[in-house]
Design a protein around this motif. Structure first.
Motif, PDB file in Angstrom:
ATOM      1  N   PRO A  67       0.802  -1.230   0.000  1.00  0.00           N
ATOM      2  CA  PRO A  67       0.000   0.000   0.000  1.00  0.00           C
ATOM      3  C   PRO A  67       0.837   1.283   0.000  1.00  0.00           C
ATOM      4  N   ARG A  68       1.973   1.296   0.708  1.00  0.00           N
ATOM      5  CA  ARG A  68       2.776   2.525   0.722  1.00  0.00           C
ATOM      6  C   ARG A  68       3.354   2.849  -0.658  1.00  0.00           C
ATOM      7  N   ASP A  69       3.347   1.867  -1.567  1.00  0.00           N
ATOM      8  CA  ASP A  69       3.884   2.094  -2.915  1.00  0.00           C
ATOM      9  C   ASP A  69       2.803   2.345  -3.963  1.00  0.00           C
ATOM     10  N   TYR A  70       1.541   2.352  -3.524  1.00  0.00           N
ATOM     11  CA  TYR A  70       0.451   2.492  -4.509  1.00  0.00           C
ATOM     12  C   TYR A  70       0.620   3.724  -5.402  1.00  0.00           C
ATOM     13  N   ILE A  71       0.896   4.853  -4.783  1.00  0.00           N
ATOM     14  CA  ILE A  71       0.917   6.090  -5.569  1.00  0.00           C
ATOM     15  C   ILE A  71       2.007   6.033  -6.629  1.00  0.00           C
ATOM     16  N   SER A  72       3.223   5.688  -6.212  1.00  0.00           N
ATOM     17  CA  SER A  72       4.317   5.620  -7.187  1.00  0.00           C
ATOM     18  C   SER A  72       4.054   4.552  -8.239  1.00  0.00           C
ATOM     19  N   ALA A  73       3.293   3.527  -7.865  1.00  0.00           N
ATOM     20  CA  ALA A  73       3.002   2.444  -8.804  1.00  0.00           C
ATOM     21  C   ALA A  73       1.793   2.745  -9.680  1.00  0.00           C
ATOM     22  N   GLY A  74       1.210   3.925  -9.526  1.00  0.00           N
ATOM     23  CA  GLY A  74       0.098   4.312 -10.387  1.00  0.00           C
ATOM     24  C   GLY A  74      -1.226   3.658 -10.027  1.00  0.00           C
TER      25      GLY A  74
END
Lengths: 509, 509
Positions: A350-357
Motif C-alpha cells: 500500500p505505501r507504494d500504490y501512488i508511485s506504482a500508479g
C-alpha cells in the motif's frame, strides 16, 4: 445573486428542476452537504452554495447556462469536488449555484495504440484505473495522493501526480468546453469536425486555448483527452531517507541534475518530518508531532520516487542514483521495491500504490485513524526554487508559522526539473472553530512570507484566492487586467464561477 | 492602411524615423528586400510591407505601438523573418509595416544550474550556440533544420527541432509581451515582481497565457525563457534506412511504442525519397528527382534520430531499437555515430549537426548547390496520425499532387509520441512565376486532401492562412469566433498583425 435573494433562488430551483429532474437539484441533505467546504470555519458562511445542480449531458450544461443567463445567477463549476484541502466545491462568491459534474462520468474512449483516454469530468482516478484493469489495457496512469477526485478537475487545477506524465495539466490534450453564453467549443485538433487527432496532438492552427480553461472561469470543460503511458516492464518504487536537517542541501543538489537529465523519472516528492524528542509534544489534542510521525516515513527527509521501463534500464537508473546520492550523503538509505509493470493493488505494498500508479485513499485513511474523524487539512503550496536553500527556508518558515498558530504543518515538495511545488498540509481538528481559523491564518502568513521570496502558491483555498492573485501584480496588475478583459469579452456579468483564481469581470450581476 | 494610402505612409515613416533613428526604418534597398517573401510569386503583391521598422528596446516597441495606434497603421511582427518556406516576414495584410525584432538580440541570462536561458526575439540559434560554446556552459540546444532563424520566433510559430525539448513551443517558459495598447505583460511567475522562477516554472496562478501569444497576433513577445538540456555524456546520432515502399508501415508500428515509452528520444524525422529509374527524370530544369536524390539519404525511407545521455544507457537504447526494428524489418540498415556530449562542429560530421544540436545551414547550402541560387521552397505541413497507413497515404497524395503541378515534393514526417507533423517541401525555381504559382496550387491541393482526412497543417504560408483557418470550423467556427472575441477585447481595430493565422477583429482600420 446572493444567498439572501430568495426569490431568484426559488425561481432557479424550479427551473433547474424542470430542466434536469428533481434528483439532479439539491438544496439540502447529506449529499448537498458534500459540496460545502468540508473543513469550514468561521469564514465559511461567505462561501456557501445556494443550490447544487448535476447535469448529465453537454446539452444539459448548455441548457443550464441558458437558464443562468436568463435568471442572472452564478454557476460555480466543480467536477467531483474532492479537493478538500482547498475548499472542496465551495464557491468564491457566496450563494452561487454549484454546477457539479459528477454525473458526467463516461469514459468515451481508451486508445491503447495511441496512448490516451477521452473522458468526462466526472471520471475519477479510481474509475479509469478500474476500466483499464477490467479491459486489460496495458496503459499506466499517474495518480495524485487520493484517488477519489476527478481526473479532469485535478488537471484543470494544475494538479500533480508522481509518475511519468505526473504534470497532469500537461497530460491533457484537447478540450471540449461550454462557454458562458452556451457556445460549445472544441480546442486544438478538435476544432476540425472530423479530426482523428483531437486527443493526440496538442495544437491546432493559431494559439492553443487549452491552458486558458485551466484555473479559470472561462468555460465549463465537458470532455478532455488524457495521455497515458505504456505499461512499463517493471516499476521500481521506493524512498531515499536522510537523517540530518542540512542533508536537504546536498540531497537536492544531487537530485536536480538527475531530474533535468531524465535519470529520475516522474515527479519525486520530498517530505520533511519533524524529528527530536524536544518537538514530539508540540501540538494540541491528538494533533501532536509524535502522532504525525506515525503517518510519515522515518527520515528527517524522505524522497518518494519511482523508476519505470525495461528492467535493465531501470537497474541502470537505480545504480546512477545510488552513486550520485551516496557521493554526497554516504549515510542516506535508499529502499527500492521492484514490481511487474502490471502489478495491481494485491501485489503492491500500500505505501507504494501512488508511485506504482494505483489510485487509493491510503493517506486519508491513515490520517483519520491517527487524528480522528474530525481530521481537517488546509493545503498550502508555494512554488519555490529547486535549491537546497529554498527548501530549508520553506521548512523553517513552515515550522515557525505552524508552531505559532498551534497547528501541524509538515512540509512536502514536488520536484520538477527546474522548480519545486510545495505540498504542505496544515492539519487541525475541524470540529474546533479556533483551529480552523488558526490554519487559515497560518496559510496567510506563509503566503505573505513566500511573497517576500518572490513566490506564490500554485493553487489556493477559495477563501484566499484574491490575496494570492494580488501577488501577481507586475506592471500595475497587467496580468489581472488581461484576465478581466478576456472575462469581459466572453462572460461580461460573471455568470460562470466569478472570482475563480481572482478573475472577475469589470461588472458583475 | 493599404499600400496606396501614401499620406499615412509618409507620416508613419517620419514619425518612426524620429522615434527610432533613420537606420531603424527601411523603405527600400537590399536589407528592406530581405523582409519580402523571398520566393514571391504572382500573388505576392498582396503581401508586401510598406515599411520595416527595427526597434532595439522594449520601450521602443511600446513607443512604436503608440504611434501605430495614433496613426492607425498595422504593425506586422517578425523576429528574424527567416521562415522562408512560409513567406518570411511578408504580412498577411498588404501594406502593413513590418515590426522586425532582429536588433533586440540580447541574451539576458544563461543559467547552467537550472538549465535555461532568458533571451530576446532577435537571438538566433547560431548566436545562442556560440554563447554556450564561448562560455563553456554544459547545456545542449535543440535546433531546427536551419540555424539562422530566431529561437523565439520559431517557438512562437510552434516550430520543431529534433533533440530532447525539440518541441520548441513547449520549451519556452514565461514570456514578456507588449499588447496592442502598449501594455507590458509578463506571464506565469514573471507576473510576480521579484520572481526567481520566471524561466523555471511554467505557470502562475490562474490560466497560463503563454500559449495565447503563440501563432497569434495578441502581443509582441519581447523576452522569453527557454529550457535547455544538460549536455549529455554522449550523443549517438544516425539513421535507419529501409528500401521498400511498404516498409513504412512496420517501421512506424515499431517506432511508436519506443517513442511513447521514451526509448527513442527527441523528435525522430522520417524522410521519404522517391526511388526507381522510372521517376528519376520527373521534374523540370534542374528540379528533377535524380537531383533531389543527391541531397536526400539513400533509403526509400530514412529515419534521422539521436540518443542522448550516459554512455551505458545510450547503448541499451541502441540495442532495444535494433531489436525492435530488425524484428519487423530484418533488412533495415541502422547507422549510428557516437560523439562526446560536448563535440562541436569540428568533431561532428556535417550530416549529424542537427541531431547533435549544432545549428547550421547545411541543408540550404546543399539544396542551393544542386538546384541553383534561385532555389525556392514552400513548406507544407499537415499533422497526421502516427500510423503507417497515414504516412503511406500522405506520401501517395504528395507524389500525385506535386507531380500533377510539376514541382518536387519530398515527404518528411516529424514523429511525436501520438502524432506526426509532416514537413514536406515543395521545391521549385523561384525565378519562374509559373512554378511559384504551381507550388501554391499544389499546397492548396494537399491541404484540401488533408481536410478530407480531418487533418490540417500546423503552420502555413501567409498567403494560405485564411483557407487553413477555415478547416477548424467545428460548431459554426466557434474557435475562430473565440479568437475574434479575444482580439476585439485587446486590439479592436487590428493594429497588431491582423490576419495572422486567420485571426481578425470584427472591425479593422
Amino acid at each position: 445573486m446572493t444567498g439572501n435573494d430568495l426569490g431568484a433562488l426559488y425561481a432557479a430551483r424550479e427551473r433547474f428542476t424542470s430542466l434536469l429532474g428533481a434528483g439532479a437539484v439539491l438544496a439540502d441533505g447529506v449529499i448537498f452537504d458534500e459540496f460545502r467546504d468540508p473543513f469550514e470555519g468561521p469564514e465559511a458562511q461567505s462561501h456557501r452554495a445556494a443550490l447544487v445542480i448535476q447535469p448529465e449531458t453537454v446539452d444539459q450544461v448548455q441548457a443550464a447556462l441558458a437558464v443562468a443567463n436568463e435568471l442572472k445567477v452564478h454557476l460555480w463549476t466543480s467536477s467531483m469536488g474532492r479537493n478538500y484541502g482547498y475548499g472542496g466545491s465551495a464557491p468564491v462568491k457566496n450563494g452561487a449555484i454549484v454546477l457539479n459534474l459528477r454525473r458526467m462520468n463516461r469514459i468515451l474512449e481508451i486508445n491503447a495504440q495511441q496512448g490516451y483516454a477521452l473522458i468526462e469530468p466526472g471520471v475519477s482516478f479510481h474509475q479509469l484505473y478500474q476500466a483499464l484493469r477490467d479491459e486489460k489495457i496495458p496503459l499506466m496512469m499517474s495518480v495524485p495522493d487520493l484517488g477519489w477526485g476527478s481526473i479532469i478537475g485535478n488537471a484543470l487545477e494544475h494538479g500533480y501526480g508522481y509518475n511519468i506524465l505526473g504534470d497532469h495539466s500537461s497530460a491533457l490534450c484537447g478540450l471540449e468546453t461550454v462557454l458562458a453564453d452556451g457556445t460549445l467549443l472544441r480546442t486544438g485538433q478538435g476544432a476540425i469536425p472530423n479530426s482523428p487527432l483531437w486527443s493526440c496532438h496538442r495544437r491546432g492552427f493559431g494559439p492553443s486555448l487549452d491552458d486558458l480553461f485551466k484555473q479559470s472561469n472561462f468555460g465549463v470543460v465537458t470532455k478532455a483527452g488524457l495521455w497515458l503511458m505504456p505499461q512499463p516492464e517493471v516499476k521500481a518504487v521506493g524512498t531515499i531517507l536522510c537523517q540530518q536537517e542540512h542533508d536537504i542541501v546536498p540531497l537536492i543538489e544531487a537530485m536536480r541534475p538527475l531530474l533535468q537529465e531524465g535519470i529520475l523519472q516522474g515527479i519525486p516528492m520530498i517530505v520533511g518530518t519533524p524529528v527530536g524528542d524536544d518537538v514530539a509534544n508540540i501540538g494540541q489534542g491528538r494533533f501532536t508531532v509524535a502522532n504525525l510521525r506515525t503517518v510519515l516515513r522515518p527520515g528527517r527527509w524522505n524522497v518518494r520516487f519511482g523508476f519505470y521501463g525495461r528492467a535493465d534500464m531501470v537497474s541502470q537508473r537505480q545504480s546512477i542514483l545510488q552513486k550520485a546520492i551516496h557521493a554526497v550523503l554516504p549515510n542516506a538509505e535508499i529502499e527500492l521495491r521492484t514490481y511487474a509493470g502490471d502489478a495491481g493493488p494485491d501485489e503492491v505494498e500500500p505505501r507504494d500504490y501512488i508511485s506504482a500508479g494505483i489510485p487509493n485513499q491510503v493517506l486519508l485513511d491513515r490520517l483519520r485513524s491517527v487524528f480522528g474523524e474530525t481530521f481537517g487539512h488546509m493545503d498550502v503550496s508555494p512554488v519555490i526554487p529547486f535549491t537546497g536553500e529554498a527548501a530549508l527556508r520553506l521548512d523553517q518558515a513552515m515550522r515557525e508559522i505552524a508552531g505559532r498558530h498551534g497547528v501541524l504543518g509538515p512540509v512536502g515538495m514536488l520536484c520538477n526539473p527546474r522548480s519545486m511545488v510545495a505540498a504542505c498540509m496544515l492539519m487541525f481538528d475541524a470540529s474546533d472553530p479556533d483551529q480552523v481559523k488558526a490554519a487559515r491564518n497560518a496559510a496567510r502568513d506563509l503566503y505573505a512570507q513566500a511573497r517576500d521570496w518572490g513566490c506564490a502558491p500554485y493553487r489556493s483555498h477559495v477563501a484566499l484566492v484574491d490575496e494570492v492573485a494580488e501577488t501577481f501584480s507586475f506592471n500595475d496588475d497587467a496580468l489581472g487586467r488581461m484576465y478581466s478583459k478576456i472575462k469581459n469579452a466572453i462572460d461580461p456579468v460573471g455568470i460562470l464561477s466569478p472570482g475563480n483564481h481572482g478573475i472577475w469581470p469589470d461588472r458583475s450581476i
